[in-house]
Design an enzyme around this catalytic site. Structure first.
Site, PDB file in Angstrom:
ATOM      1  N   HIS B  25       4.188  -2.031   1.222  1.00  0.00           N
ATOM      2  CA  HIS B  25       3.557  -2.718   2.354  1.00  0.00           C
ATOM      3  C   HIS B  25       4.183  -4.086   2.556  1.00  0.00           C
ATOM      4  O   HIS B  25       5.076  -4.491   1.833  1.00  0.00           O
ATOM      5  CB  HIS B  25       2.038  -2.779   2.199  1.00  0.00           C
ATOM      6  CG  HIS B  25       1.589  -3.595   1.026  1.00  0.00           C
ATOM      7  ND1 HIS B  25       1.553  -3.094  -0.249  1.00  0.00           N
ATOM      8  CD2 HIS B  25       1.159  -4.870   0.931  1.00  0.00           C
ATOM      9  CE1 HIS B  25       1.111  -4.030  -1.076  1.00  0.00           C
ATOM     10  NE2 HIS B  25       0.871  -5.108  -0.382  1.00  0.00           N
ATOM     11  N   HIS B  27       3.258  -7.247   2.271  1.00  0.00           N
ATOM     12  CA  HIS B  27       2.969  -8.507   1.591  1.00  0.00           C
ATOM     13  C   HIS B  27       4.217  -9.065   0.919  1.00  0.00           C
ATOM     14  O   HIS B  27       5.079  -8.324   0.473  1.00  0.00           O
ATOM     15  CB  HIS B  27       1.851  -8.308   0.570  1.00  0.00           C
ATOM     16  CG  HIS B  27       0.488  -8.381   1.198  1.00  0.00           C
ATOM     17  ND1 HIS B  27      -0.603  -7.773   0.653  1.00  0.00           N
ATOM     18  CD2 HIS B  27       0.065  -8.972   2.334  1.00  0.00           C
ATOM     19  CE1 HIS B  27      -1.658  -7.991   1.422  1.00  0.00           C
ATOM     20  NE2 HIS B  27      -1.268  -8.710   2.452  1.00  0.00           N
ATOM     21  N   ASP B  29       4.802 -10.375  -1.898  1.00  0.00           N
ATOM     22  CA  ASP B  29       5.130  -9.990  -3.266  1.00  0.00           C
ATOM     23  C   ASP B  29       5.660  -8.561  -3.327  1.00  0.00           C
ATOM     24  O   ASP B  29       6.022  -8.071  -4.378  1.00  0.00           O
ATOM     25  CB  ASP B  29       3.915 -10.160  -4.196  1.00  0.00           C
ATOM     26  CG  ASP B  29       2.692  -9.432  -3.684  1.00  0.00           C
ATOM     27  OD1 ASP B  29       2.619  -9.169  -2.473  1.00  0.00           O
ATOM     28  OD2 ASP B  29       1.795  -9.133  -4.496  1.00  0.00           O
ATOM     29  N   HIS B  30       5.694  -7.894  -2.195  1.00  0.00           N
ATOM     30  CA  HIS B  30       6.230  -6.537  -2.181  1.00  0.00           C
ATOM     31  C   HIS B  30       7.546  -6.422  -1.409  1.00  0.00           C
ATOM     32  O   HIS B  30       8.275  -5.476  -1.587  1.00  0.00           O
ATOM     33  CB  HIS B  30       5.207  -5.563  -1.595  1.00  0.00           C
ATOM     34  CG  HIS B  30       4.032  -5.368  -2.491  1.00  0.00           C
ATOM     35  ND1 HIS B  30       3.879  -4.262  -3.294  1.00  0.00           N
ATOM     36  CD2 HIS B  30       2.968  -6.163  -2.742  1.00  0.00           C
ATOM     37  CE1 HIS B  30       2.761  -4.374  -3.996  1.00  0.00           C
ATOM     38  NE2 HIS B  30       2.186  -5.521  -3.675  1.00  0.00           N
ATOM     39  N   HIS B 112      -5.753  -0.991   1.771  1.00  0.00           N
ATOM     40  CA  HIS B 112      -5.175  -2.312   1.522  1.00  0.00           C
ATOM     41  C   HIS B 112      -4.853  -3.072   2.807  1.00  0.00           C
ATOM     42  O   HIS B 112      -5.630  -3.926   3.201  1.00  0.00           O
ATOM     43  CB  HIS B 112      -3.950  -2.185   0.624  1.00  0.00           C
ATOM     44  CG  HIS B 112      -3.466  -3.496   0.096  1.00  0.00           C
ATOM     45  ND1 HIS B 112      -4.274  -4.319  -0.649  1.00  0.00           N
ATOM     46  CD2 HIS B 112      -2.268  -4.125   0.210  1.00  0.00           C
ATOM     47  CE1 HIS B 112      -3.597  -5.411  -0.969  1.00  0.00           C
ATOM     48  NE2 HIS B 112      -2.382  -5.320  -0.462  1.00  0.00           N
ATOM     49  N   ASP B 133      -0.216  -1.525  -3.768  1.00  0.00           N
ATOM     50  CA  ASP B 133      -1.587  -2.029  -3.763  1.00  0.00           C
ATOM     51  C   ASP B 133      -2.408  -1.053  -2.955  1.00  0.00           C
ATOM     52  O   ASP B 133      -2.006  -0.647  -1.872  1.00  0.00           O
ATOM     53  CB  ASP B 133      -1.644  -3.411  -3.096  1.00  0.00           C
ATOM     54  CG  ASP B 133      -0.942  -4.453  -3.958  1.00  0.00           C
ATOM     55  OD1 ASP B 133      -0.579  -4.112  -5.094  1.00  0.00           O
ATOM     56  OD2 ASP B 133      -0.763  -5.577  -3.478  1.00  0.00           O
ATOM     57  N   HIS B 350      -8.042  -4.743  -2.908  1.00  0.00           N
ATOM     58  CA  HIS B 350      -7.359  -4.139  -4.042  1.00  0.00           C
ATOM     59  C   HIS B 350      -8.355  -3.215  -4.720  1.00  0.00           C
ATOM     60  O   HIS B 350      -9.556  -3.417  -4.639  1.00  0.00           O
ATOM     61  CB  HIS B 350      -6.910  -5.215  -5.032  1.00  0.00           C
ATOM     62  CG  HIS B 350      -5.698  -5.955  -4.593  1.00  0.00           C
ATOM     63  ND1 HIS B 350      -4.429  -5.521  -4.857  1.00  0.00           N
ATOM     64  CD2 HIS B 350      -5.560  -7.101  -3.897  1.00  0.00           C
ATOM     65  CE1 HIS B 350      -3.555  -6.365  -4.350  1.00  0.00           C
ATOM     66  NE2 HIS B 350      -4.217  -7.339  -3.751  1.00  0.00           N
ATOM     67  N   HIS B 372       1.488  -4.858 -12.162  1.00  0.00           N
ATOM     68  CA  HIS B 372       0.903  -5.823 -11.246  1.00  0.00           C
ATOM     69  C   HIS B 372      -0.457  -6.320 -11.742  1.00  0.00           C
ATOM     70  O   HIS B 372      -1.508  -5.867 -11.311  1.00  0.00           O
ATOM     71  CB  HIS B 372       0.744  -5.174  -9.860  1.00  0.00           C
ATOM     72  CG  HIS B 372       0.568  -6.187  -8.770  1.00  0.00           C
ATOM     73  ND1 HIS B 372      -0.653  -6.608  -8.351  1.00  0.00           N
ATOM     74  CD2 HIS B 372       1.473  -6.831  -8.018  1.00  0.00           C
ATOM     75  CE1 HIS B 372      -0.505  -7.484  -7.374  1.00  0.00           C
ATOM     76  NE2 HIS B 372       0.772  -7.640  -7.148  1.00  0.00           N
TER      77      HIS B 372
END
Lengths: 831, 637
Positions: B25, B27, B29-30, B112, B133, B350, B372
């Site tokens: 996705h 975000h 951090d992804h 999510h 997530d 989450h 994670h």
């Protein structure tokens, strides 16, 4: 496979496919005229169908669903892609509305449409959907087909081995809003079911077609005429809308000044859905959206109209995209009747509909000057007829009241309350509506059919008004503004009372009440007066009925004691042109009247008219279906093992059949069944699974060719019990007999192996000489060239291919000979 | 951490070896390092994400580039590189199956955020589910993560919340709306710092709906102050089909993301701070930017309120004010008293402990890999899972919690299943039978078939190569024939009158055409060897130094063989033990008082004692094979 309809003709499609015990219905089409013969064919099989696969959202591919679900009790799941589901709904709603505008349309109701679409299971492209029950082991997968948004080619595969591909009406070319079909990805299916419709036809270039369209539009616009483009409801129309939108955006096209409209009963919804289906469209559009958030269906120039009065507001000269494409009903037909006689106008047809329809006739006989058209209108009953009817109703009512007074009260209460709610909420109405309907049905149980219908209709139509008026404020002031007095009034009036029209099955519409455009109004009502004299005359002649007609209407209301005088005066004061205002006034009353049995009953007037076609009629192909050349090319690539040809005239099928036989495309058989005929395309199928022991695998060395590894294996079969835990989902089926044993293949013992005769040598792969030449030159630095089809190398070695496809290596004894031979061998996997 | 230091430990892998890059996705951090990875490494695989993710990815990262205040050298990538990365990214629809180099994968809805996907990857029959997530709770616009109907062999899942359990959805929504209601009705301004995309849209939907059903609140405006959210609103309006049924039904009537009570704010300058209102502003942890500015303006008023709606990282202002300090420090260094109310409602989408447990219970994967999350939480979750499933005989669970750069190696015993098709499968498998055929391996799938069926079941073709080899030859043909017969034994006559030839080894045709010998044969390893032998013979004959240059071919005579066998046997068992029958057809050997009879015509041995029989058999066979010319079974190509 059994053909229900759509063999040796160009109409609807429906085929029954049986694989083992599972029966698929491939498409579920109906023709424009709703012939009941087709239904009869369906009925015979309806109980045995396990699943329906739908390819496209138009009537030819899913038209019969509502009827079958509504009247014949079809209950199995229907598989289709998301857009097909959504757009299919639009198609059917629009069709229904178009029909019921002009006549009593009773074959199916919007309820049936809803019921049918509730059965839908939505899939995505390339999604493998495993079936259950009877169909255990079968997987269905829709693949992109082009043609219409969400259009699918269905692949039915059994245990990953047998593939049946059902591909009709696919489009091999990329378009503005859709990708081309990727039929080429399929290779050697066991059975290909495809159509031969276009084998005598060539699609032509997109550029020329676009240009043709553009010039026609420009010419017509410049001479101040209107252009009617006949399109479908929610399929091809998107492509055309996008094309026209682009033309309009392009400043050089000079179209900016003219107006452009999309007219069908659900134009707003169609475009809204199209906006949310970007991921189903062409790569270019998807990219465009990702990069600039530009949704292609954020249409700036295309005005969305829901009825002719909306259209009225669009400034002439205008280009109108209207449904239905066959000109058998709908706004397109209305406009056609109006516009055809004016030589300034142009009419552009975009699809070849099935033979016998008006549109087809126009295409097939481009030079025809007059055409007989049946004009269907709904008119209220009057005079004696009306009284008779009212009398009947009264009697009935009394009877009913006596019988079920209590019940009735209840139902009235509920329906009234729903009526109130409608005004506020406007959404989520379906349930309540159904209640409403159920009540009606209960009440009318003992009525004869005819009455029942009228009753229902009138009641529901009153419900309709309540909503429309709530939302269609625009109509109130806009319409009079646009009415050039004088000529106007007489033209409208004959239609006006009809209009009031109670004509539709309204509870469906409530779903869409929230849009800004409001109620559907009789098309003819607000005709612009740019009309040509001949039509005006025509209307005028019809006009004489006007006063007469209105009179009984008033009387009717008078009879109806619930209607107050105020309304009556209102009615009389208001010219019928400002009808919506009227309705607004009426609605509280109508709510009360809702379950009173009387309002105006209707009958359908049919009248044959000779229509002079003076307007320019032009056929520009925007069908987007593969043509002959590409079909042949595709077949060559796909090389199905068996082939079933359907859908197309005798000539077309024969021609394609000949082609396939000549080119030896099909290994197995080619079928071309007739309607009702059952063909058996079963193939002898040998298959079982065997597990390879690790020890065997480690002893094999694979040779690589292209993307495949091959190896020769000798093994001894043993069988053993299945492993204690069989993970679900892992392939555990065994096709041959025993379900509890698994077969293992073990390496052959050394001694036994020595005794076995050596296996024949197999050369796998078929190198191309051209590639070989490149390899010889590039990688080995040898001189190589073609001399008369023979690849010669260093003047001493020749490689050629004979007629049977065998490679012949020739040369005299030399180092080069052995070198070349080694290189040649490298191209093969030698087992 | 920022810039290069914030990159994942990519040094530990070789990007060139990767086939496939899947992004779950949008975000940061992804996907934050994606443009860098696609442009500046030697990654050559293919990259996939869902349509919605790709559409938002671009705007989100562009926004990041804009607001990040690192110097140009430190920046990992520029906007141009971001745009370039777009063309490398391919899109995948939910449930759509794609196959790359034999790796099959498809994705499920993950909840999510919009477009979040769980990837199921199948390699050689081993299925791995990577959840990214995910959230198993359906919310206002997203559906709950789907439970795949297939059992994966490995589950890679997030452990962000560890053993934490979320508040039920109704409860937290009620608490949220009541809180907002209270703040605005007491005349305060309500600040909700949120991350621009994801949860913000959910909150907007809640607020829009709440406002719609509470006409008394219509005087209080709601703003969302994020240009990014505004930009991406059209993405939300478009990808309706990735959301839940509720939204999809609603969108048939009107698009739920066209809010009726909510307006967007471009900058703080456009905002008239005249009275009670609700503002959703980014960033979510109030590190800087609009949410920080508004907070500093409003925190001194007792009536105002801040609602923290998401996860906060240690060290940010959002985390700090949760402990309700007396004073806060502004960005300018001033100290302000904190008087407004501060509340925390977790809208985090989450998965929590219960959801994860249920998810695992339904999937029953043999291996679970937790990623994670903080290591302590992760270990707690691991212990929890092991405890939960230790009594479950159905599900033997192995849980792994690898640290960064630590790899988990799982071995799957590859019991390969091949499908036997075509002619080979015409007969049912029978115990002990020998099955021979071609094994075709394609994309980890195995098929076994007879060579004749190759064309029917694969795209491969069998072909034959015929060789014509010309050798100059001037010697006498007769001597060649002689020499050949010495090597090859029997010769066959082939060809017609015009073109007489001989065939040796049953495979190679030899023709003599004016001073040139042409060998013709179909290629196969065996035939090639024969051909080489023939070529040698021809060359030797040509040069005239062939040892067997005599006129008599070897006459194999039975007598000679018999004598040889007899002599050998006599040497083995003693002369007295071997006797020849009168008609010279049989030979009797007496060993340990057991008699063995050797048939000298067929070289068959008969004896009561198996051991002796086989011994003599071998001897006889070897003898005859030595002396007699080769009898070859020609290899058939």
């Amino acid at each position: 496979l059994q053909v229900i309809t759509g063999a040796y003709d160009e109409g609807a499609l429906a085929y029954l496919l049986q694989t083992d015990d599972f029966r698929f219905l491939l498409d579920c089409g109906w023709d424009e005229n709703f012939s009941l013969d087709i239904i009869e064919q369906y009925k015979r099989h309806i109980k045995t169908i396990d699943a329906v696969l739908i390819t496209y959202p138009d009537i030819y591919h899913l038209g019969a669903l509502p009827y079958l679900v509504g009247h014949c009790g079809l209950k199995c799941p229907v598989y289709a892609t998301i857009p097909v589901n959504k757009m299919g709904q639009m198609f059917m709603y629009d069709l229904h509305q178009s029909r019921s505008h002009s006549e009593d349309f009773t074959l199916f109701t919007l309820d049936h449409v809803d019921a049918a679409f509730n059965l839908f299971v939505e899939l995505k492209y390339d999604q493998s959907f495993p079936l259950e029950g009877n169909g255990q082991g079968l997987t269905i997968t829709p693949l992109p087909a082009g043609h219409m948004i969400g259009g699918a080619i269905w692949k039915i595969s059994k245990e990953g081995e047998e593939e049946i591909v059902y591909a009709v009406d696919y489009n091999h070319k990329k378009e503005r809003h859709l990708n081309s079909s990727n039929l080429t990805k399929i290779s050697r299916p066991t059975l290909l079911i495809t159509d031969a419709l276009n084998t005598k036809y060539s699609q032509g270039q997109r550029k020329t077609k676009d240009a043709q369209l553009l010039t026609t539009i420009l010419e017509t616009m410049r001479r101040d005429g209107n252009v009617l483009i006949c399109v479908d409801t929610a399929g091809r129309v998107l492509e055309l809308a996008l094309l026209l939108e682009q033309l309009w955006r392009n400043e050089q096209s000079g179209l900016f000044a003219y107006s452009l409209a999309l007219l069908n009963n659900f134009s707003h919804q169609v475009i809204e859905f199209a906006r949310s289906q970007v991921e189903w469209m062409a790569d270019k559009i998807v990219r465009q959206f990702e990069e600039s958030r530009a949704n292609p269906f954020q249409l700036r120039y295309v005005k969305l109209c829901h009825n002719l009065s909306d259209l009225e507001k669009v400034r002439a000269p205008k280009v109108v995209l209207a449904s239905q494409p066959d000109l058998e009903c709908g706004f397109a037909r209305d406009l056609f009747i109006q516009w055809a006689e004016n030589d300034k106008n142009s009419i552009i047809l975009t699809t070849r509909t099935s033979p016998g329809t008006l549109a087809r006739e126009l295409i097939d006989k481009p030079n025809v000057t007059t055409i007989e058209v049946e004009v269907r209108r709904k008119v209220p009953l009057e005079g004696a007829e009306l009284e008779e009817h009212l009398e009947q109703q009264r009697i009935q009512n009394e009877k009913k009241a006596a019988e079920a007074q209590a019940e009735k009260k209840k139902s009235r209460k509920s329906s009234r309350s729903t009526g109130d709610e409608r005004m506020d909420v406007g959404t989520g109405m379906e349930d309540e509506d159904e209640n409403d309907d159920d009540d009606d049905d209960d009440d009318d149980d003992d009525d004869d059919d005819d009455e029942n219908q009228i009753n229902n209709k009138s009641k529901s139509s009153t419900g309709d008004h309540t909503i429309d008026t709530g939302l269609a404020d625009d109509n109130l002031f806009v319409t009079p503004l646009h009415t050039p007095s004088g000529t106007r009034a007489p033209t409208q009036s004959p239609f006006a009372p009809k209009r009031k029209a109670f004509a539709m099955f309204p509870h469906k519409e409530e779903k869409y009440t929230c849009d800004d455009y409001g109620e559907i109004i009789n098309p003819a009502d607000y005709m612009v007066v740019e009309t040509k004299p001949s039509i005006a005359n025509d209307f005028a002649s019809m006009n004489f009925g006007d006063s007469d007609e209105r009179q009984p209407l008033n009387e009717l209301f008078a009879n109806n004691s619930n209607v107050s005088n105020m309304v009556l005066t209102m009615m009389q004061q208001n010219s019928v042109g400002i009808l919506p205002a009227n309705q607004a006034q009426q609605h509280p009353l109508i709510q009360q009247v809702q379950h009173q049995p009387s309002t105006i009953p209707f009958k359908t007037l049919r009248e044959k008219r000779e229509l002079k076609i003076n307007a320019k009629v032009l056929y520009v192909d925007f069908e987007a279906r593969s043509d002959r050349e590409s079909i042949e090319k595709l077949l060559n690539q796909i090389k199905p093992k068996n082939l079933i040809l359907i859908h197309g005239t005798q000539d077309c099928i024969e021609q394609l059949e000949k082609y396939c036989t000549a080119k030896q495309i099909v290994q197995g058989r080619i079928f071309s069944p007739r309607v009702g005929e059952i063909v058996d395309a079963t193939t002898e199928r040998n298959l079982y699974q065997i597990k390879l022991k690790d020890s065997l695998l480690s002893s094999i060395s694979f040779a690589k060719t292209r993307d495949v590894d091959v190896a020769w294996v000798d093994g001894v079969i043993t069988h053993g019990a299945p492993p204690p835990t069989t993970p679900s989902g892992l392939a555990t089926f065994t096709t041959v007999g025993q379900s509890n044993t698994e077969w293992y293949l073990n390496p052959v013992a050394r001694e036994v192996k020595d005794q076995m005769p050596p296996h024949p040598c197999v050369f796998v792969n078929e190198p191309k000489l051209l590639d070989l030449k490149m390899i010889l030159i590039r990688q080995h630095g040898l001189r190589a060239e073609f001399v008369g089809g023979v690849l010669t190398c260093e003047d001493t070695v020749a490689i050629k291919r004979n007629e049977a496809g065998k490679i012949i290596l020739e040369g005299s004894l030399s180092d080069t000979y052995y070198k070349v031979r080694r290189i040649l061998y490298d191209q093969y996997a030698i087992l | 951490l920022s810039g290069r230091a914030a990159l994942p430990f990519i040094d530990n892998i070789d990007p060139e070896e990767l086939d496939l890059l899947l992004v779950s996705h949008f975000h940061l951090d992804h996907c934050g390092a994606l443009p860098w990875f696609l442009n500046k490494t030697n990654f050559k695989g293919r990259c996939y994400m869902t349509h919605a993710t790709k559409a938002i990815y671009k705007w989100l990262l562009a926004d990041c580039i804009r607001v990040s205040n690192v110097s140009a050298e430190e920046m990992l990538y520029t906007e141009a590189e971001l745009n370039a990365s777009m063309s490398h990214i391919e899109t995948i629809n939910f449930h759509q199956e794609i196959e790359v180099n034999g790796i099959k994968f498809w994705c499920y809805h993950a909840g999510h955020v919009l477009g979040a996907a769980m990837f199921m990857i199948e390699i050689a029959g081993v299925k791995i589910l990577y959840t990214g997530d995910f959230s198993r709770q359906e919310d206002r616009h997203l559906m709950a993560a789907e439970v795949p109907n297939l059992r994966p062999d490995v589950l890679v899942t997030e452990a962000t919340y560890g053993v934490h359990v979320h508040e039920p959805r109704e409860q937290r929504e009620n608490r949220f709306t009541r809180l907002v209601h209270d703040i605005v009705t007491r005349g305060g301004r309500c600040l909700i710092p949120v991350f621009a995309l994801g949860r913000a849209q959910e909150l907007l939907l809640i607020l829009d709906e709440y406002w719609a059903s509470h006409p008394e609140l219509h005087d209080f405006p709601i703003y969302y102050a994020s240009s990014l959210a505004k930009k991406c609103m059209s993405v939300y309006q478009t990808y309706i089909d990735a959301m839940n049924d509720r939204i999809r039904k609603q969108s048939a009537v009107s698009n739920p993301f066209k809010f009726k009570h909510i307006a967007s704010l471009k900058t703080i300058d456009d905002f008239d701070d005249i009275g009670p209102c609700v503002v959703l502003a980014s960033p979510g942890m109030m590190q800087s930017g609009l949410s920080r500015e508004l907070f500093e303006c409003w925190c001194t008023d007792r009536r105002n309120g801040v609602i923290i709606a998401g996860y906060c990282v240690e060290g940010t202002l959002a985390k700090m004010i949760l402990s309700e300090p007396e004073e806060i420090t502004t960005m300018g260094g001033q100290r302000l008293p904190l008087k407004c109310s501060v509340d925390y409602i977790s809208f985090s989408a989450h998965t929590d402990c219960n959801q994860t447990t249920d998810f695992i219970r339904e999937l029953r994967p043999p291996h679970v890999i937790l990623v994670h999350g903080e290591s302590t939480e992760m270990n707690r979750l691991r212990l929890h899972l092991i405890r939960k499933f230790e009594d479950d005989p159905e599900c033997k669970l192995l849980v792994y919690t690898p640290k960064n750069t630590q790899s988990v190696e799982l071995r799957f015993r590859g019991e390969k299943t091949a499908k036997v098709v075509g002619q080979l499968a015409a007969e049912k498998p029978v115990e002990g039978n020998i099955l021979s055929g071609i094994l075709v391996r394609r994309n980890f799938k195995l098929h076994m078939m007879a060579p004749e069926d190759l064309q029917n079941f694969t795209t491969l073709t069998r072909s034959t190569v015929t060789q014509h080899l010309g050798i100059p030859f001037t010697a006498a043909p007769r001597s060649l024939v002689l020499n050949l017969s010495q090597v090859a034994g029997e010769l066959e006559q082939v060809g017609d009158k015009q073109k007489p030839g001989i065939r040796v080894f049953g495979a190679i045709n030899i023709f003599l055409e004016n001073k040139m010998i042409v060998l013709e044969w179909e290629s196969s390893p065996v035939n090639d060897v024969y051909a080489d032998a023939v070529v040698t013979v021809i060359l030797k004959t040509e040069s005239g130094d062939c040892p067997g240059n005599t006129d008599t071919p070897i006459q194999v005579n039975k007598k000679h063989v018999r004598t040889c066998i007899q002599e050998t046997l006599e040497e083995m068992y003693g002369a007295s033990m071997v006797s020849v029958s009168e008609d010279q057809q049989q030979l009797t050997v007496t060993v340990d008082e057991k008699k063995a009879i050797v048939d000298l015509e067929s070289y068959e041995v008969k004896c009561d004692d198996e051991e002796i029989q086989s011994m003599i058999e071998v001897t006889v066979k070897h003898m005859s094979a030595c002396i007699q010319p080769l009898k070859l079974t020609p290899s058939i190509a």
